[in-house]
Design an enzyme around this catalytic site. Structure first.
Site, PDB file in Angstrom:
ATOM      1  N   ASP A   1       1.165 -50.522 -29.020  1.00  0.00           N
ATOM      2  CA  ASP A   1       1.422 -49.082 -29.038  1.00  0.00           C
ATOM      3  C   ASP A   1       1.492 -48.426 -30.414  1.00  0.00           C
ATOM      4  O   ASP A   1       0.805 -47.450 -30.680  1.00  0.00           O
ATOM      5  CB  ASP A   1       2.726 -48.786 -28.295  1.00  0.00           C
ATOM      6  CG  ASP A   1       2.657 -49.189 -26.828  1.00  0.00           C
ATOM      7  OD1 ASP A   1       1.923 -50.129 -26.505  1.00  0.00           O
ATOM      8  OD2 ASP A   1       3.353 -48.574 -26.016  1.00  0.00           O
ATOM      9  N   LYS A   2       2.361 -48.923 -31.281  1.00  0.00           N
ATOM     10  CA  LYS A   2       2.555 -48.257 -32.577  1.00  0.00           C
ATOM     11  C   LYS A   2       1.767 -48.924 -33.684  1.00  0.00           C
ATOM     12  O   LYS A   2       1.586 -48.344 -34.756  1.00  0.00           O
ATOM     13  CB  LYS A   2       4.043 -48.252 -32.962  1.00  0.00           C
ATOM     14  CG  LYS A   2       4.972 -47.765 -31.877  1.00  0.00           C
ATOM     15  CD  LYS A   2       4.550 -46.412 -31.333  1.00  0.00           C
ATOM     16  CE  LYS A   2       5.268 -46.080 -30.048  1.00  0.00           C
ATOM     17  NZ  LYS A   2       4.974 -46.968 -28.923  1.00  0.00           N
TER      18      LYS A   2
ATOM     19  N   SER B   1       6.558 -43.810 -21.888  1.00  0.00           N
ATOM     20  CA  SER B   1       5.526 -44.834 -21.920  1.00  0.00           C
ATOM     21  C   SER B   1       4.265 -44.261 -21.311  1.00  0.00           C
ATOM     22  O   SER B   1       4.306 -43.332 -20.504  1.00  0.00           O
ATOM     23  CB  SER B   1       5.988 -46.045 -21.111  1.00  0.00           C
ATOM     24  OG  SER B   1       4.883 -46.832 -20.712  1.00  0.00           O
TER      25      SER B   1
ATOM     26  N   ASP C   1       6.774 -52.701 -26.961  1.00  0.00           N
ATOM     27  CA  ASP C   1       7.559 -51.631 -26.352  1.00  0.00           C
ATOM     28  C   ASP C   1       8.181 -52.060 -25.029  1.00  0.00           C
ATOM     29  O   ASP C   1       9.285 -51.630 -24.686  1.00  0.00           O
ATOM     30  CB  ASP C   1       6.682 -50.395 -26.140  1.00  0.00           C
ATOM     31  CG  ASP C   1       6.519 -49.593 -27.419  1.00  0.00           C
ATOM     32  OD1 ASP C   1       6.559 -50.212 -28.499  1.00  0.00           O
ATOM     33  OD2 ASP C   1       6.360 -48.365 -27.335  1.00  0.00           O
TER      34      ASP C   1
ATOM     35  N   CYS D   1      -1.099 -54.392 -21.939  1.00  0.00           N
ATOM     36  CA  CYS D   1      -0.822 -54.106 -20.525  1.00  0.00           C
ATOM     37  C   CYS D   1      -2.011 -53.420 -19.860  1.00  0.00           C
ATOM     38  O   CYS D   1      -2.674 -52.581 -20.448  1.00  0.00           O
ATOM     39  CB  CYS D   1       0.439 -53.266 -20.398  1.00  0.00           C
ATOM     40  SG  CYS D   1       1.893 -54.074 -21.087  1.00  0.00           S
TER      41      CYS D   1
END
Length: 557
Positions: free
Chosen positions: A120-121, A466, A78, A192
């Site tokens: 993320d996904k 985000s 992302d 992250c």
């Protein structure tokens, strides 16, 4: 075993021949066939270290009595996709990942799955697949990145690099500062470093009971993470033997546990998309109001980045998710997990090593959890905000609308200094259908923060944010603009009121005027008219339902 469909009987001579062509010995044919779905890629920092973890999962599967078969699953970073057309693909990739895992597992009649994921996904996509196909599964999230370091200060990618753009525009940083940040903020492999979406979903996965204790917080670079990978590989054969399937773990109460941990940590607003989507695949009804109900009764006890100061490594050294369980023991449902331990067993052996990182309930940062669902004439279908990342004076805010029909036009206005104190930036036609793909607005929100406006400017959008977003940023406005929601008819100069404690968001325009504007409104031409994104836009549902894809109704066994 399911895999008997491809390896037993006279009519399976051709199938066995093909399996032997892979190199599998005869002695291994009686063992459970374990699929290892890996999202390794060279372009996502959270996934570059997965080759090493694959080795330890493989050792574990063999040790546990299974035979592993690896297959690849795509991943999108992302952060790299942010702020340009690439972000259209991020959320839609979740559905592709779920479909791919389903296709491979069912086409080859695998007995169980180890799901190696991180970002993320990819994590919610794999969990959706596990819930959908419902064969024994265990998740290994590859772990957070270590904090960066520059001139005596720890760094995180999201807070320190995205917000640097706004600081540079304000003259607070020079070219040399930017170059140093670019090189030092991300020291190596891992997701992250704060409680952004990837790490939030890892914590949610552990809280759901779908990964081993400490999986969410053990650093990507650590030997501990290798051991977790090995133990997860070894554990899957036992899950197959006992037929412990995902829907036996991911129950209504398990989702409530996950939401409670999410809100206690001040996690990413993206979980309001992902948790309902996973629940949908598991056949569990999970209305948006569940988030409000749980958040109101859950204190915010861990002040993590981006709104706070703590990194994932701090949470791990403080005792990880087991320690958070322990702190919230009186609120947690006692349920089974893929580890073979119940939540109560994990709590019994957990220790809280740092009372500041995981605070006592009477010293919580906030009385309520991190997530709030807002409703009103501007979002009758709901909207979401990370209330734990908002300062007190901005919890109730009335401002003047500055309306933009894309993230790019809004970003241009922000960079040109056209946004001032008291404004409400409105970014629309960025929802699941309108985007399409419901892009994250991190570039916009981080630049606002970097320019020192996050304490006097709000931002609302039918897109999403985000996990790194802080300040009064309200996303997932439903219905979205492309569906003819109220956000579509906001005009420059309109007044908007946000009241987070009251859980309301309203356009301060007379109801008759709103009705008249909606009557005149016509949907714009789609932004993208070819390929997967066109199909996605035609099939995706509202953010208020988790942005799941429409399809034939399935009967659950």
């Amino acid at each position: 075993m399911r895999s008997d469909q491809i390896k037993k009987g006279l009519e399976r001579v051709p199938h066995r021949s093909l399996l032997y062509a892979t190199g599998i010995p005869r002695s291994e044919m009686e063992k459970p066939f374990i699929g290892v779905a890996t999202s390794f890629t060279d372009i996502i920092p959270g996934h570059t270290g997965m080759r090493d973890m694959e080795r330890f999962i493989e050792k574990g599967v063999h040790t546990g009595g299974g035979y592993p078969f690896f297959f690849g699953v795509p991943g999108i970073c992302d952060g790299i996709a942010m702020g340009h057309s690439g972000m259209h693909y991020s959320l839609p990739s979740r559905e592709l990942i779920a479909d791919m895992v389903e296709a491979i597992a069912n086409a080859h009649q695998l007995d169980g799955l180890v799901l190696l994921t991180n970002c993320d996904k990819i994590t919610p996509g794999m969990l959706m697949a596990a819930a959908r196909i419902n064969i024994p599964s265990i998740v290994v999230t590859a772990g957070p990145m270590h904090s960066g370091y520059l001139k005596g200060k720890r760094l995180s990618m999201v807070n320190d690099t995205f917000e640097a753009v706004g600081k540079y525009k304000k003259g607070l940083l020079n070219d040399a500062d930017l170059e140093s940040l670019e090189m030092c903020a991300c020291p190596g492999t891992g997701s992250c470093q704060g409680m952004y979406t990837a790490n939030t979903m890892a914590c949610v996965t552990e809280a759901l009971g779908m990964s081993l204790p400490f999986t969410a917080t053990a650093l990507a670079i650590s030997a501990e993470k290798r051991r977790i990978a090995f133990e997860s590989g070894a554990r899957i054969a036992e899950l197959v033997k006992k037929n412990i399937t995902p829907r036996k773990i991911m129950t209504q109460k398990a989702f409530e546990n996950a939401i409670r941990i999410d809100t206690a940590l001040g996690g990413s607003t993206n979980t309001v998309l992902h948790i309902p989507a996973i629940a949908h695949e598991a056949g569990v009804k999970l209305p948006l109001e569940t988030f409000n109900a749980i958040s109101k009764t859950t204190p915010h006890i861990a002040n993590m980045l981006p709104g706070g100061d703590n990194y994932l490594e701090d949470l791990h050294y403080a005792g990880g998710i087991p320690a958070v369980f322990k702190r919230l023991a009186h609120l947690m449902h006692d349920l089974p997990t893929v580890s073979g331990k119940r939540i109560s067993d994990i709590i019994r052996t957990a220790t809280i090593e740092d009372e500041e990182v995981i605070r006592p309930l009477d010293k919580a940062h906030h009385k309520e959890g991190g997530i709030a669902i807002l409703r009103g004439n501007l979002a009758p279908g709901g909207a979401v905000v990370k209330q734990s990342a908002i300062i007190e004076k901005m919890m109730v805010f009335e401002g003047t609308a500055r309306v933009y029909d894309s993230e790019e036009s809004a970003m241009s206005a922000i960079m040109d200094g056209k946004i001032t104190h008291g404004d409400v930036v409105v970014i629309r036609y960025e929802g699941p259908k309108g985007g399409p793909g419901m892009r994250e607005m991190l570039s916009s929100t981080a630049t606002i923060a970097g320019m020192g406006l996050s304490e006097s400017v709000a931002l609302i959008t039918d897109g999403r944010f985000s996990g790194g977003t802080r300040g009064p940023c309200i996303g997932h406005i439903s219905p979205e603009a492309m569906e003819g929601g109220t956000i579509a008819i906001i005009e420059n100069g309109d007044k908007i009121k946000i009241n987070v404690p009251a859980r309301t968001i309203d356009l301060l325009v007379d109801a008759a005027e709103i009705k008249q504007r909606l009557k005149k409104w016509k949907p714009p031409e789609p932004k993208i008219t070819t390929g997967y994104l066109l199909r996605y836009a035609q099939m995706v549902t509202s953010a208020g339902t988790g942005a799941v894809m429409q399809g034939a109704k399935r009967k659950r066994k």
